[in-house]
Scaffold this motif. Structure first.
Motif, PDB file in Angstrom:
ATOM      1  N   ILE A 130      31.042  32.053  30.440  1.00 41.68           N
ATOM      2  CA  ILE A 130      31.976  33.073  30.349  1.00 41.68           C
ATOM      3  C   ILE A 130      31.466  34.235  31.054  1.00 41.68           C
ATOM      4  O   ILE A 130      30.591  34.789  30.715  1.00 41.68           O
ATOM      5  CB  ILE A 130      32.610  33.185  29.151  1.00 41.68           C
ATOM      6  CG1 ILE A 130      33.076  31.824  28.575  1.00 41.68           C
ATOM      7  CG2 ILE A 130      33.762  34.099  29.211  1.00 41.68           C
ATOM      8  CD1 ILE A 130      33.466  31.840  26.920  1.00 41.68           C
ATOM      9  N   VAL A 131      32.321  34.412  32.412  1.00 37.41           N
ATOM     10  CA  VAL A 131      31.753  35.442  33.208  1.00 37.41           C
ATOM     11  C   VAL A 131      32.512  36.974  32.861  1.00 37.41           C
ATOM     12  O   VAL A 131      33.871  36.877  32.986  1.00 37.41           O
ATOM     13  CB  VAL A 131      31.705  35.195  34.621  1.00 37.41           C
ATOM     14  CG1 VAL A 131      31.529  36.344  35.336  1.00 37.41           C
ATOM     15  CG2 VAL A 131      31.138  34.037  34.886  1.00 37.41           C
ATOM     16  N   HIS A 132      31.924  37.816  32.616  1.00 38.45           N
ATOM     17  CA  HIS A 132      32.407  39.266  32.547  1.00 38.45           C
ATOM     18  C   HIS A 132      31.979  39.950  33.787  1.00 38.45           C
ATOM     19  O   HIS A 132      30.982  40.044  34.186  1.00 38.45           O
ATOM     20  CB  HIS A 132      31.816  40.031  31.355  1.00 38.45           C
ATOM     21  CG  HIS A 132      31.799  41.444  31.153  1.00 38.45           C
ATOM     22  ND1 HIS A 132      32.673  42.139  30.510  1.00 38.45           N
ATOM     23  CD2 HIS A 132      31.370  42.388  31.964  1.00 38.45           C
ATOM     24  CE1 HIS A 132      32.820  43.256  30.408  1.00 38.45           C
ATOM     25  NE2 HIS A 132      31.723  43.758  31.756  1.00 38.45           N
ATOM     26  N   ASN A 133      32.971  40.437  34.568  1.00 37.62           N
ATOM     27  CA  ASN A 133      32.837  41.173  35.781  1.00 37.62           C
ATOM     28  C   ASN A 133      33.441  42.490  35.645  1.00 37.62           C
ATOM     29  O   ASN A 133      34.668  42.669  35.457  1.00 37.62           O
ATOM     30  CB  ASN A 133      33.442  40.129  36.753  1.00 37.62           C
ATOM     31  CG  ASN A 133      33.568  41.009  38.168  1.00 37.62           C
ATOM     32  OD1 ASN A 133      32.894  42.202  38.470  1.00 37.62           O
ATOM     33  ND2 ASN A 133      34.304  40.598  39.138  1.00 37.62           N
ATOM     34  N   MET A 157      35.950  32.920  35.082  1.00 33.90           N
ATOM     35  CA  MET A 157      35.974  34.416  35.240  1.00 33.90           C
ATOM     36  C   MET A 157      36.860  34.799  34.244  1.00 33.90           C
ATOM     37  O   MET A 157      38.095  34.706  34.250  1.00 33.90           O
ATOM     38  CB  MET A 157      36.494  34.531  36.794  1.00 33.90           C
ATOM     39  CG  MET A 157      35.574  33.893  37.757  1.00 33.90           C
ATOM     40  SD  MET A 157      33.906  34.439  37.621  1.00 33.90           S
ATOM     41  CE  MET A 157      34.020  35.993  38.125  1.00 33.90           C
ATOM     42  N   HIS A 158      36.339  35.699  32.960  1.00 34.50           N
ATOM     43  CA  HIS A 158      37.376  36.060  32.143  1.00 34.50           C
ATOM     44  C   HIS A 158      38.126  37.151  32.542  1.00 34.50           C
ATOM     45  O   HIS A 158      37.381  38.148  33.133  1.00 34.50           O
ATOM     46  CB  HIS A 158      36.468  35.976  30.846  1.00 34.50           C
ATOM     47  CG  HIS A 158      36.344  37.343  29.906  1.00 34.50           C
ATOM     48  ND1 HIS A 158      37.305  37.842  29.591  1.00 34.50           N
ATOM     49  CD2 HIS A 158      35.037  38.205  30.133  1.00 34.50           C
ATOM     50  CE1 HIS A 158      36.781  39.142  29.011  1.00 34.50           C
ATOM     51  NE2 HIS A 158      35.526  39.239  29.710  1.00 34.50           N
ATOM     52  N   SER A 159      39.076  37.526  31.908  1.00 34.94           N
ATOM     53  CA  SER A 159      39.860  38.823  31.948  1.00 34.94           C
ATOM     54  C   SER A 159      40.005  39.177  33.484  1.00 34.94           C
ATOM     55  O   SER A 159      39.407  40.244  33.949  1.00 34.94           O
ATOM     56  CB  SER A 159      39.387  39.977  31.256  1.00 34.94           C
ATOM     57  OG  SER A 159      40.349  40.952  31.376  1.00 34.94           O
ATOM     58  N   LEU A 171      37.016  30.114  42.917  1.00 38.86           N
ATOM     59  CA  LEU A 171      37.689  28.847  42.730  1.00 38.86           C
ATOM     60  C   LEU A 171      36.848  27.723  43.681  1.00 38.86           C
ATOM     61  O   LEU A 171      36.661  26.465  43.368  1.00 38.86           O
ATOM     62  CB  LEU A 171      39.056  28.837  43.373  1.00 38.86           C
ATOM     63  CG  LEU A 171      40.032  29.541  42.477  1.00 38.86           C
ATOM     64  CD1 LEU A 171      41.317  30.130  43.356  1.00 38.86           C
ATOM     65  CD2 LEU A 171      40.300  28.874  41.299  1.00 38.86           C
ATOM     66  N   GLU A 172      36.410  28.156  44.901  1.00 37.32           N
ATOM     67  CA  GLU A 172      35.518  27.397  45.897  1.00 37.32           C
ATOM     68  C   GLU A 172      34.293  26.949  45.094  1.00 37.32           C
ATOM     69  O   GLU A 172      33.946  25.762  45.279  1.00 37.32           O
ATOM     70  CB  GLU A 172      35.089  28.318  46.766  1.00 37.32           C
ATOM     71  CG  GLU A 172      34.351  27.715  47.862  1.00 37.32           C
ATOM     72  CD  GLU A 172      35.190  27.114  49.070  1.00 37.32           C
ATOM     73  OE1 GLU A 172      34.551  26.320  49.910  1.00 37.32           O
ATOM     74  OE2 GLU A 172      36.571  27.315  49.039  1.00 37.32           O
ATOM     75  N   TYR A 176      37.118  28.303  36.839  1.00 39.60           N
ATOM     76  CA  TYR A 176      38.406  28.567  36.348  1.00 39.60           C
ATOM     77  C   TYR A 176      38.458  30.273  36.336  1.00 39.60           C
ATOM     78  O   TYR A 176      37.882  31.113  36.409  1.00 39.60           O
ATOM     79  CB  TYR A 176      38.440  28.208  34.684  1.00 39.60           C
ATOM     80  CG  TYR A 176      38.604  26.649  34.722  1.00 39.60           C
ATOM     81  CD1 TYR A 176      39.767  26.034  34.416  1.00 39.60           C
ATOM     82  CD2 TYR A 176      37.580  25.783  34.944  1.00 39.60           C
ATOM     83  CE1 TYR A 176      39.872  24.679  34.166  1.00 39.60           C
ATOM     84  CE2 TYR A 176      37.689  24.340  34.850  1.00 39.60           C
ATOM     85  CZ  TYR A 176      38.806  23.888  34.546  1.00 39.60           C
ATOM     86  OH  TYR A 176      39.156  22.345  34.425  1.00 39.60           O
ATOM     87  N   ILE A 177      39.908  30.465  36.347  1.00 36.27           N
ATOM     88  CA  ILE A 177      40.164  31.971  36.306  1.00 36.27           C
ATOM     89  C   ILE A 177      41.146  32.000  35.271  1.00 36.27           C
ATOM     90  O   ILE A 177      42.276  31.675  34.896  1.00 36.27           O
ATOM     91  CB  ILE A 177      41.099  32.415  37.612  1.00 36.27           C
ATOM     92  CG1 ILE A 177      40.324  31.885  38.992  1.00 36.27           C
ATOM     93  CG2 ILE A 177      41.163  33.915  37.744  1.00 36.27           C
ATOM     94  CD1 ILE A 177      39.158  32.787  39.293  1.00 36.27           C
ATOM     95  N   SER A 178      40.576  33.374  34.280  1.00 39.77           N
ATOM     96  CA  SER A 178      41.599  33.565  32.940  1.00 39.77           C
ATOM     97  C   SER A 178      42.055  34.706  33.006  1.00 39.77           C
ATOM     98  O   SER A 178      41.373  35.621  33.530  1.00 39.77           O
ATOM     99  CB  SER A 178      40.529  33.191  32.002  1.00 39.77           C
ATOM    100  OG  SER A 178      41.363  33.713  30.486  1.00 39.77           O
ATOM    101  N   PHE A 179      43.155  34.787  32.706  1.00 39.72           N
ATOM    102  CA  PHE A 179      44.054  36.097  32.922  1.00 39.72           C
ATOM    103  C   PHE A 179      44.263  36.813  31.235  1.00 39.72           C
ATOM    104  O   PHE A 179      44.628  36.135  30.234  1.00 39.72           O
ATOM    105  CB  PHE A 179      45.412  36.103  33.626  1.00 39.72           C
ATOM    106  CG  PHE A 179      45.178  35.941  35.011  1.00 39.72           C
ATOM    107  CD1 PHE A 179      44.770  36.898  35.825  1.00 39.72           C
ATOM    108  CD2 PHE A 179      44.982  34.626  35.422  1.00 39.72           C
ATOM    109  CE1 PHE A 179      44.725  36.799  37.201  1.00 39.72           C
ATOM    110  CE2 PHE A 179      45.038  34.548  36.892  1.00 39.72           C
ATOM    111  CZ  PHE A 179      44.829  35.558  37.751  1.00 39.72           C
ATOM    112  N   ALA A 180      44.160  38.130  30.984  1.00 43.52           N
ATOM    113  CA  ALA A 180      44.571  38.771  29.878  1.00 43.52           C
ATOM    114  C   ALA A 180      45.469  39.771  30.253  1.00 43.52           C
ATOM    115  O   ALA A 180      46.270  39.667  31.184  1.00 43.52           O
ATOM    116  CB  ALA A 180      43.089  39.502  29.487  1.00 43.52           C
ATOM    117  N   GLY A 181      45.712  40.607  29.019  1.00 44.73           N
ATOM    118  CA  GLY A 181      46.949  41.439  29.315  1.00 44.73           C
ATOM    119  C   GLY A 181      47.045  42.372  30.404  1.00 44.73           C
ATOM    120  O   GLY A 181      48.149  42.734  30.579  1.00 44.73           O
ATOM    121  N   MET A 182      45.962  42.446  30.961  1.00 40.60           N
ATOM    122  CA  MET A 182      46.182  43.601  32.268  1.00 40.60           C
ATOM    123  C   MET A 182      47.015  43.005  33.154  1.00 40.60           C
ATOM    124  O   MET A 182      47.728  43.745  33.953  1.00 40.60           O
ATOM    125  CB  MET A 182      44.896  43.669  32.968  1.00 40.60           C
ATOM    126  CG  MET A 182      44.007  44.560  32.361  1.00 40.60           C
ATOM    127  SD  MET A 182      42.390  45.153  33.263  1.00 40.60           S
ATOM    128  CE  MET A 182      41.676  43.474  32.985  1.00 40.60           C
TER     129      MET A 182
END
Ligand code: NI
Length: 261
Positions: A130-133, A157-159, A171-172, A176-182
Motif C-alpha cells: 500500500i503506497v502513501h504518496n 496507490m492509496h488516497s 496503472l502501467e 490499483y488506484i484508491s480514492f478517499a474523501g478528497m
C-alpha cells in the motif's frame, strides 16, 4: 435487490480517536454495508494493534508496515518484527509505505530504503503493498519502475491525489488506484476527472479514517461507514449506479487482497 456492499481498503482503527468506541464504529460500518475494513499499521506498535483488531472482529483485516513519516524513529528490531507480523493469517497487505516530501520527519533516503523493503516483503509474502504518496510523484514512480524490473508489482496507490500522468504510470505498472474523501471536496474537480478515467477493474475506495472525512462531513472524525459517500461521488462522475460502483470496487478489493469469502 440487495443493498450495496463496500470494502474500506484503508483505515486506521487503532488510532487513539477510536479508542473509546471502536466496536461501535465497526458495527455502524457493517450496518452501512461495509463488509470488510482493512486497518493499516504505521509503526511496529500500530501494526500489532491492527492485528489485534483483526483477530477480534471478523470484518477487519490488517496491513503491517512502517509509514514513511515514522521510519526515522523505528527502533532496532522493529523491522524484523514487521517481517514476522507479515506472516500472520489476518494480515492481507504490506504497508503503508512510500515517500512523503510534505513532512520532514525522515530523510528521503531512509524513506526510499524502507519503501524498497516493503515492496520486497510484498514479493516474498505474495501480499500486496500500500503506497502513501505525498508530494513525491516523480520519485515514487521512478522507484516503482525500478522495482518492477525485479518482478510484477502488486499494490495500490492509496488516497490518490496526484496528476493524470502519475495515475497512468502507476496503472502501467499494474497498480490499483484508491480514492478517499478528497475526491468529494468541491475544489478537487481535476481529481474527479482523473477518477472518471481509471479502468473499472483497477478502482478501489477507502476512507483513510479517522482522517479526510468526505463532504458533507468534512472536518469531523471520519469512519469507515462514510466510504459510501466517496463511492457515491465516484459513481456520479463515472455515470454508473452506486450498486455497480460498489460491486466493482468490492470485487477488485477481494481480488487484490485475496479476501476470503
Ligand atoms: Ni493511511
Amino acid at each position: 435487490m440487495t443493498s450495496p456492499q463496500f470494502i474500506d481498503t484503508h483505515c486506521h482503527l487503532d488510532e487513539s480517536s477510536f479508542e473509546n468506541d471502536v466496536e461501535h464504529v465497526i458495527n455502524s460500518a457493517r450496518e452501512a454495508g461495509v463488509i470488510t475494513m482493512l486497518t493499516i499499521g504505521t509503526t511496529r506498535e500500530s501494526s500489532e494493534r491492527a492485528i489485534a483488531l483483526a483477530e477480534k472482529f471478523d470484518t477487519v483485516f490488517a496491513a503491517v508496515g512502517i509509514q514513511p513519516n515514522y521510519v526515522a524513529e523505528a527502533k532496532s528490531g522493529d523491522w524484523e518484527r514487521i517481517l514476522e507480523l507479515a506472516q500472520h493469517p489476518r494480515v492481507i497487505a504490506i504497508g503503508e509505505t512510500g515517500l512523503d516530501k510534505y513532512w520532514d520527519y525522515s530523510s528521503l533516503e531512509l524513506q526510499a530504503d524502507y519503501f524498497d523493503r516493503h515492496i520486497e516483503l510484498s514479493r516474498e509474502t505474495g501480499k500486496p503493498f500500500i503506497v502513501h504518496n505525498r508530494e513525491a510523484d516523480t520519485e515514487i514512480v521512478k522507484q516503482l519502475q525500478g522495482q518492477a524490473k525485479q518482478g510484477q508489482l502488486q499494490g495500490v496507490m492509496h488516497s490518490f491525489c496526484a496528476d493524470q500522468k502519475t495515475a497512468e504510470a502507476c496503472l502501467e505498472l499494474g497498480l490499483y488506484i484508491s480514492f478517499a474523501g478528497m475526491v468529494t471536496f468541491k475544489r478537487n474537480e481535476e481529481l474527479r476527472t482523473i477518477a472518471q478515467k481509471i479502468p473499472a477493474e483497477k478502482l478501489l475506495i477507502e476512507t483513510d479514517s479517522p482522517y479526510l472525512s468526505p463532504h458533507p462531513m468534512r472536518g469531523k472524525r471520519n469512519e469507515p461507514a462514510r466510504v459510501a459517500l466517496t463511492a457515491q461521488v465516484l459513481a456520479d462522475v463515472r455515470e454508473v449506479s452506486l450498486e455497480e460502483l460498489a460491486s466493482q470496487t468490492t470485487r477488485n478489493a477481494k481480488g487484490l487482497f485475496n479476501i476470503p469469502e
